[in-house]
Design an enzyme around this catalytic site. Structure first.
Site, PDB file in Angstrom:
ATOM      1  N   ARG A   9       9.303  -2.963 -11.044  1.00  0.00           N
ATOM      2  CA  ARG A   9       8.047  -2.250 -11.253  1.00  0.00           C
ATOM      3  C   ARG A   9       8.372  -0.793 -11.555  1.00  0.00           C
ATOM      4  O   ARG A   9       9.495  -0.332 -11.330  1.00  0.00           O
ATOM      5  CB  ARG A   9       7.166  -2.360 -10.011  1.00  0.00           C
ATOM      6  N   SER A  11       6.803   2.022 -10.321  1.00  0.00           N
ATOM      7  CA  SER A  11       6.446   3.051  -9.344  1.00  0.00           C
ATOM      8  C   SER A  11       7.699   3.812  -8.919  1.00  0.00           C
ATOM      9  O   SER A  11       8.831   3.326  -9.072  1.00  0.00           O
ATOM     10  CB  SER A  11       5.794   2.418  -8.112  1.00  0.00           C
ATOM     11  N   LYS A  85       8.329  -8.426   0.802  1.00  0.00           N
ATOM     12  CA  LYS A  85       6.966  -8.736   1.254  1.00  0.00           C
ATOM     13  C   LYS A  85       6.027  -9.066   0.089  1.00  0.00           C
ATOM     14  O   LYS A  85       4.945  -9.612   0.303  1.00  0.00           O
ATOM     15  CB  LYS A  85       6.393  -7.596   2.094  1.00  0.00           C
ATOM     16  N   ASP A  86       6.443  -8.762  -1.143  1.00  0.00           N
ATOM     17  CA  ASP A  86       5.636  -9.096  -2.319  1.00  0.00           C
ATOM     18  C   ASP A  86       5.916 -10.504  -2.835  1.00  0.00           C
ATOM     19  O   ASP A  86       5.200 -10.993  -3.716  1.00  0.00           O
ATOM     20  CB  ASP A  86       5.908  -8.113  -3.464  1.00  0.00           C
ATOM     21  N   THR A 129      -5.955   1.735   4.409  1.00  0.00           N
ATOM     22  CA  THR A 129      -4.915   0.728   4.201  1.00  0.00           C
ATOM     23  C   THR A 129      -5.419  -0.323   3.228  1.00  0.00           C
ATOM     24  O   THR A 129      -6.600  -0.675   3.238  1.00  0.00           O
ATOM     25  CB  THR A 129      -4.499   0.042   5.511  1.00  0.00           C
ATOM     26  N   SER A 131      -4.038  -3.287   3.252  1.00  0.00           N
ATOM     27  CA  SER A 131      -3.550  -4.514   3.860  1.00  0.00           C
ATOM     28  C   SER A 131      -4.549  -5.085   4.872  1.00  0.00           C
ATOM     29  O   SER A 131      -4.904  -4.412   5.843  1.00  0.00           O
ATOM     30  CB  SER A 131      -2.213  -4.237   4.562  1.00  0.00           C
ATOM     31  N   ARG A 133      -3.802  -7.414   6.901  1.00  0.00           N
ATOM     32  CA  ARG A 133      -3.010  -7.583   8.123  1.00  0.00           C
ATOM     33  C   ARG A 133      -3.070  -6.324   8.978  1.00  0.00           C
ATOM     34  O   ARG A 133      -3.302  -6.385  10.190  1.00  0.00           O
ATOM     35  CB  ARG A 133      -1.552  -7.899   7.743  1.00  0.00           C
ATOM     36  N   ARG A 134      -2.865  -5.160   8.362  1.00  0.00           N
ATOM     37  CA  ARG A 134      -2.936  -3.909   9.114  1.00  0.00           C
ATOM     38  C   ARG A 134      -4.354  -3.654   9.607  1.00  0.00           C
ATOM     39  O   ARG A 134      -4.562  -3.254  10.758  1.00  0.00           O
ATOM     40  CB  ARG A 134      -2.477  -2.748   8.223  1.00  0.00           C
ATOM     41  N   ARG A 151      -5.497   2.302  -2.419  1.00  0.00           N
ATOM     42  CA  ARG A 151      -4.463   1.728  -3.287  1.00  0.00           C
ATOM     43  C   ARG A 151      -3.695   2.847  -3.967  1.00  0.00           C
ATOM     44  O   ARG A 151      -4.032   4.015  -3.878  1.00  0.00           O
ATOM     45  CB  ARG A 151      -5.115   0.837  -4.364  1.00  0.00           C
ATOM     46  N   GLY A 152      -2.656   2.469  -4.684  1.00  0.00           N
ATOM     47  CA  GLY A 152      -1.841   3.452  -5.393  1.00  0.00           C
ATOM     48  C   GLY A 152      -0.464   3.569  -4.767  1.00  0.00           C
ATOM     49  O   GLY A 152      -0.164   2.928  -3.749  1.00  0.00           O
ATOM     50  N   ASN A 153       0.391   4.380  -5.386  1.00  0.00           N
ATOM     51  CA  ASN A 153       1.741   4.550  -4.855  1.00  0.00           C
ATOM     52  C   ASN A 153       1.705   5.366  -3.560  1.00  0.00           C
ATOM     53  O   ASN A 153       0.662   5.878  -3.153  1.00  0.00           O
ATOM     54  CB  ASN A 153       2.676   5.175  -5.897  1.00  0.00           C
ATOM     55  N   THR A 156       0.328   8.944  -3.749  1.00  0.00           N
ATOM     56  CA  THR A 156      -1.119   8.944  -3.998  1.00  0.00           C
ATOM     57  C   THR A 156      -1.892   8.678  -2.722  1.00  0.00           C
ATOM     58  O   THR A 156      -2.885   9.344  -2.417  1.00  0.00           O
ATOM     59  CB  THR A 156      -1.476   7.874  -5.045  1.00  0.00           C
ATOM     60  N   ARG A 157      -1.411   7.708  -1.939  1.00  0.00           N
ATOM     61  CA  ARG A 157      -2.119   7.358  -0.704  1.00  0.00           C
ATOM     62  C   ARG A 157      -2.039   8.489   0.323  1.00  0.00           C
ATOM     63  O   ARG A 157      -3.002   8.764   1.030  1.00  0.00           O
ATOM     64  CB  ARG A 157      -1.549   6.055  -0.134  1.00  0.00           C
ATOM     65  N   CYS A 244      -1.818 -12.355   0.033  1.00  0.00           N
ATOM     66  CA  CYS A 244      -2.451 -11.056   0.296  1.00  0.00           C
ATOM     67  C   CYS A 244      -3.878 -11.191   0.828  1.00  0.00           C
ATOM     68  O   CYS A 244      -4.404 -10.256   1.406  1.00  0.00           O
ATOM     69  CB  CYS A 244      -2.488 -10.220  -0.985  1.00  0.00           C
TER      70      CYS A 244
END
Length: 310
Positions: A9, A11, A85-86, A129, A131, A133-134, A151-153, A156-157, A244
């Site tokens: 990717r 990023s 994890k992806d 988040t 996620s 899960r989180r 969302r975002g890198n 960004t977050r 996801c």
């Protein structure tokens, strides 16, 4: 001299960790006098294109890997570097995980505007988040928190703490460590408090199963103990057919006293109630992953999963 085309990717984190992998592979090539050089190929995935929708609503599995795997199958690249994890449980026919390097920190972390711990967040604090899960585990701990998608890198977050009024964002420690941004971390969330995603902190080096020449190199980069842990976690994921869209977490570790593998798994509702957790010990990672999944299914995880899958 063979040029190995490495897909990733685009990023900053993906490029950084791919660069780190290539550096290690170049070191191994020099050590063993192997005739390889490497070049990076950036690939945009569906998960990278769709940033205005939460991952759980985008739907499907492999949101950050499918296009890269297609490039492997098309032979436009020779190997790919993914965050483990992806990775979906099932790989396309003809592709394999050729190496799993040594894992880094698998915990989640909080980056906060003020304070030093989760307890310091004020009632009604806005936490970001992407996620489920989180979100599930944070809501179970603090029902007063307002969990909103972000969302975002990584950068960004983090910036959204200032630009969008978040009090905290939750990120994976591994990404911050790989970017040398440990100083931005406010606090680590213990695994007992926030069970990580399956494979979090580990990388997957994917290639074509027929590429024996490349596999011979990747074998030298493989970390067997990390692979055992990840195999248990991924077996758990596979038995639950997770992705996801569902709050699923798991982490494996060696029991300090017995040396036996221990796997802790979680299935939770997005709103944090119910949350089901089970832990078991075992020698065989796949059997252990399946056993923990079965234990949660017996406890009612199937009802949570069925409801979320609609």
């Amino acid at each position: 001299m063979r040029v190995i085309k490495v897909g990733t990717r685009q990023s900053a984190l993906a490029l950084t960790q791919t660069g780190q992998v290539i550096h290690e592979l170049e070191r191994l090539c020099e050590e063993y006098n192997l005739p390889f050089t490497f070049e990076t190929h950036k690939i945009v995935t569906k998960g990278d294109r769709i940033l205005d929708v939460t991952l759980s609503k985008v739907g499907g599995k492999g949101l950050f890997v499918k296009e890269i795997e297609q490039a492997l199958l098309d032979q436009t690249i020779d190997m790919a570097v993914h965050s483990m994890k992806d990775m979906p449980w099932e790989l396309p026919e003809g592709l394999i995980i050729g190496a799993i390097p040594k894992r880094v920190d698998s915990r989640d972390v909080l980056i906060m505007k003020c304070g030093t711990s989760l307890d310091d967040l004020p009632p009604g604090a806005k936490v970001g988040t992407s996620s489920l899960r989180r979100a599930s585990q944070l809501q179970a701990l603090r029902k007063d928190l307002v969990i909103e998608p972000v969302r975002g890198n990584i950068d960004t977050r983090i910036k959204k703490l200032e630009t969008e009024g978040f009090d905290a964002v939750v990120l994976a420690a591994a990404g911050l460590h790989r970017m040398n941004w440990e100083d931005r971390i406010t606090c680590y969330l213990p695994k007992e408090v926030c069970i990580p995603a399956v494979g979090q902190g580990a990388l997957a080096i994917e290639c074509r199963g027929e590429d024996q020449e490349l596999l011979a190199l990747l074998t030298k980069y493989h970390h067997e103990e990390t692979a055992l842990h990840v195999r248990a976690e991924r077996a758990f994921l596979g038995k639950l057919n997770g992705g996801c869209q569902i709050p699923i977490g798991a982490y494996a570790e060696r029991d300090e006293e017995s040396g036996v593998l221990k796997l802790t798994g979680l299935v939770g509702a997005p709103e944090g109630d119910p949350i089901l957790i089970a832990a078991m010990y075992g020698e065989d990672p796949e059997q252990l992953g399946n056993a923990v999944a079965d234990k949660l299914l017996e406890a009612g995880a199937d009802q949570i999963l069925d409801r979320l899958r609609g």
